[in-house]
Design a protein around this motif. Structure first.
Motif, mmCIF file in Angstrom:
data_model
loop_
_atom_site.group_PDB
_atom_site.id
_atom_site.type_symbol
_atom_site.label_atom_id
_atom_site.label_comp_id
_atom_site.label_asym_id
_atom_site.label_seq_id
_atom_site.Cartn_x
_atom_site.Cartn_y
_atom_site.Cartn_z
ATOM 1 N N LEU A 135 0.828 -1.211 0.000
ATOM 2 C CA LEU A 135 0.000 0.000 0.000
ATOM 3 C C LEU A 135 0.860 1.259 0.000
ATOM 4 O O LEU A 135 0.561 2.236 -0.685
ATOM 5 N N GLU A 136 1.947 1.242 0.778
ATOM 6 C CA GLU A 136 2.840 2.393 0.831
ATOM 7 C C GLU A 136 3.504 2.640 -0.515
ATOM 8 O O GLU A 136 3.641 3.799 -0.947
ATOM 9 N N ILE A 137 3.913 1.576 -1.172
ATOM 10 C CA ILE A 137 4.562 1.710 -2.469
ATOM 11 C C ILE A 137 3.592 2.289 -3.497
ATOM 12 O O ILE A 137 3.960 3.134 -4.325
ATOM 13 N N GLU A 138 2.338 1.860 -3.434
ATOM 14 C CA GLU A 138 1.343 2.402 -4.359
ATOM 15 C C GLU A 138 1.178 3.911 -4.148
ATOM 16 O O GLU A 138 1.097 4.684 -5.106
ATOM 17 N N GLU A 139 1.109 4.338 -2.866
ATOM 18 C CA GLU A 139 0.970 5.757 -2.559
ATOM 19 C C GLU A 139 2.231 6.522 -2.954
ATOM 20 O O GLU A 139 2.165 7.643 -3.506
ATOM 21 N N LEU A 140 3.409 5.931 -2.669
ATOM 22 C CA LEU A 140 4.668 6.565 -3.036
ATOM 23 C C LEU A 140 4.796 6.709 -4.547
ATOM 24 O O LEU A 140 5.346 7.711 -5.035
ATOM 25 N N ALA A 141 4.298 5.739 -5.269
ATOM 26 C CA ALA A 141 4.375 5.792 -6.731
ATOM 27 C C ALA A 141 3.602 6.998 -7.271
ATOM 28 O O ALA A 141 4.044 7.669 -8.216
ATOM 29 N N LYS A 142 2.448 7.275 -6.659
ATOM 30 C CA LYS A 142 1.656 8.444 -7.077
ATOM 31 C C LYS A 142 2.418 9.735 -6.784
ATOM 32 O O LYS A 142 2.469 10.649 -7.614
ATOM 33 N N VAL A 143 3.003 9.821 -5.559
ATOM 34 C CA VAL A 143 3.773 11.009 -5.197
ATOM 35 C C VAL A 143 4.966 11.175 -6.127
ATOM 36 O O VAL A 143 5.253 12.290 -6.613
ATOM 37 N N PHE A 144 5.643 10.072 -6.405
ATOM 38 C CA PHE A 144 6.829 10.110 -7.263
ATOM 39 C C PHE A 144 6.469 10.555 -8.674
ATOM 40 O O PHE A 144 7.208 11.310 -9.318
#
Length: 566
Positions: free
Chosen positions: A139-148
């Motif tokens: 879940l964190e990676i999915e959110e980080l991917a959006k931020v990135f």
């Protein structure tokens, strides 16, 4: 013999009962351990292991799964059967009353069960950590991917606002993109724990890149245009003020300007390398230093304006207080001819004159420095303000002394008005005595009257003395006022006593023939009255009449007040 047999039987019964109770306690403990063993066997470890199979069963995940499954099978096949055997042995020892062996075996069995409990808890804990950690990191990676993705878009569409830092930011973004790919590879290979650590690292790096991408454009604007412009403006202002004659050497502006430019260059180099470390603090330090210098320059400008606009005013004020002190000294000399002054008061004008002369010298030195353009105007301004404050204090001291001199005349006038009032009061007292037709005056009253007249005369003498001592005159006046007031009270009391004594004697004459004691009492009262002892006459007459007519005195007093005939 019989008692011995009975004793043995009782002892055997006690032993049998004790043995029965202890055996029962051991059986209960065996049941508890058996229930514990069954509880461990029924733990849903297999169902929990099934959760792991939902993941990619390769690499790290597969190794962990096999270890957990083997530990659980070892526990079921070895540890728990061993517990079962030991429970049978404990029961056998208990049946044979071998409680010591049963107790020792019971302790070893509980140790095995505690170890089994720890193994099960460890399996469940590690399993949940793997499964929950995989879910959380995903879940964190999915959110980080959006931020990135948003960061990359920002870097792409606003590249011109990042200057040289864009290269470092692009490089960092590429490294992060590779990190996301590495995370996906770890999860595909089943290395979920390593992937979780990788997710934490990515989160830190993405947040850092987001912060830099948000701050660097503004920081570049400040260090590239705003601060250099402000610094140039500050240098220009400094040069203009120096040309106008301001003494600004104490600022060490050359050194300060170089340090500010060096700090600005340091910040620029950091930002070109996409490093914001210490940059914000450095910019704030620059702003604070420039604000401080601006404040000092502004203070100097205000100080010069203050000095130029107030120097003449201060000079005029010094001349005014000096002239006033001369007039005050002359007035003091004149008043000294008429009044006695304390030495400390006589010295006031001289002391003030010394202070004025000292202050005038300070002002002369300050005034000489103004056209030379060699002094710091803020220092001159502070000195000028200090001189102004001392002038204000001297004016207050002069005003206080002037009021003191004026008070001497006022006190004399007040004293003469009061003594005139006391003389009128004496005349009123004489008139009161005369109108009262008093047969004669007691010697004590005559002495009091004479004392009041003497006090008034002494007061007049002290007021007419040259030079006049108002302190002495004031004491004489207070004494005269006190004696005159006492005389007036005594006169009123005397007149009232005479009038009341006469009325009581007249009233008592109606009883004189009927009562011998009244005749004798009234005769004594009349004798006292003729001797001018009116108080004794009143007391004797009142006592006599009250003896034959209680309450008569009160009635007579009322009649006297209303001036009714007796």
């Amino acid at each position: 013999m019989m008692y011995g047999i009975i004793g043995v039987i009782v002892l055997l019964l006690i032993l049998l009962i004790c043995g029965f109770v202890i055996r029962k306690q051991f059986y209960r403990e065996i049941d508890r351990l058996e229930a514990w063993k069954i509880d461990i066997m029924n733990r849903p470890v297999i169902e929990e292991l099934g959760k792991v199979k939902q993941l990619n069963m390769t690499g790290e995940a597969e190794e962990l799964f096999e270890r957990w499954r083997k530990n659980w099978e070892d526990l079921l096949n070895d540890d728990l059967p061993a517990v079962e055997e030991k429970l049978f042995e404990i029961e056998a020892y208990t049946d044979k009353y071998r409680f010591r062996q049963a107790k020792a075996l019971q302790a070893r069995t509980e140790t095995i069960l505690n170890d089994a409990e720890t193994k099960v808890n460890t399996i469940i804990s590690e399993l949940n950590e793997l499964v929950d950690g995989e879910k959380q990191s995903r879940l964190e990676i999915e959110e980080l991917a959006k931020v990135f993705k948003g960061i990359k878009k920002q870097l792409l569409t606003h590249r011109h606002t990042y200057g040289k830092a864009i290269k470092k930011l692009d490089s960092t973004a590429d490294a992060l993109a590779a990190g996301f790919g590495q995370y996906e590879q770890m999860t595909q290979e089943g290395n979920y724990l390593e992937a979780g650590k990788m997710a934490d690292e990515l989160k830190t790096q993405v947040n850092a890149l987001a912060e830099k991408s948000a701050k660097i454009p503004n920081l570049l604007t400040e260090t590239g245009s705003l601060l250099p412009a402000q610094l140039a403006e500050l240098e220009e202002g400094y040069q203009e003020m120096t040309a106008q004659g301001f003494v600004l050497d104490h600022l060490q502006f050359g050194k300060e300007a170089k340090e500010m430019k060096d700090k600005l260059q340091f910040c620029r180099e950091r930002l070109d390398a996409a490093d914001t470390t210490d940059v914000e603090a450095g910019i704030q330090e620059l702003k604070d230093k420039m604000d401080t210098i601006y404040d000092i320059l502004e203070k100097e400008a205000y100080a010069k304006n203050y000095v130029l606009h107030n120097t003449q005013k201060v000079k005029q004020a010094l001349e005014e207080i000096s002239a006033k002190n001369d007039r005050m000294q002359q007035e003091t000399d004149e008043i000294r001819q008429s009044y006695q002054l304390l030495q400390e008061n006589m010295d006031v004008p001289n002391e003030l004159e010394k202070q004025i002369e000292k202050l005038a010298k300070r002002f002369t030195l300050l005034e000489a420095k103004i056209p030379e353009n060699q002094s710091i105007y803020s220092v001159l301004s502070d000195q000028l303000k200090e001189i102004e404050a001392q002038i204000k204090k001297l004016r207050e001291d002069q005003e206080t002394f002037t009021e003191y001199l004026q008070s001497l005349r006022k006190d004399e006038i007040d004293a003469r008005e009061k003594i005139a009032g006391l003389k009128r009061q004496i005349q009123d007292i004489r008139r009161m005595v005369k109108l009262s037709n008093i047969p004669g005056l007691p010697e004590t009253y005559k002495e009091l009257f004479k004392e009041a007249q003497e006090a008034i005369r002494e007061t007049m003498d002290s007021l007419n003395a040259k030079p006049l001592n108002m302190e002495t005159a004031g004491r004489h006046l207070d004494h005269a006022a006190e004696i005159t007031g006492h005389l007036q009270d005594h006169t009123k009391e005397l007149v009232e006593s005479v009038m009341l004594a006469e009325r009581i004697i007249q009233y008592g004459n109606r009883y004189r023939r009927r009562y011998k004691k009244v005749a004798d009492g009234l005769q004594r009262a009349e004798h006292a009255f003729r001797s001018y002892d009116y108080h004794a006459a009143l007391e004797e007459a009142a006592t006599t009449v009250e003896s034959v007519e209680p309450g008569a005195i009160k009635k007579i007093e009322t009649m006297v007040k209303s001036e009714e005939p007796l």
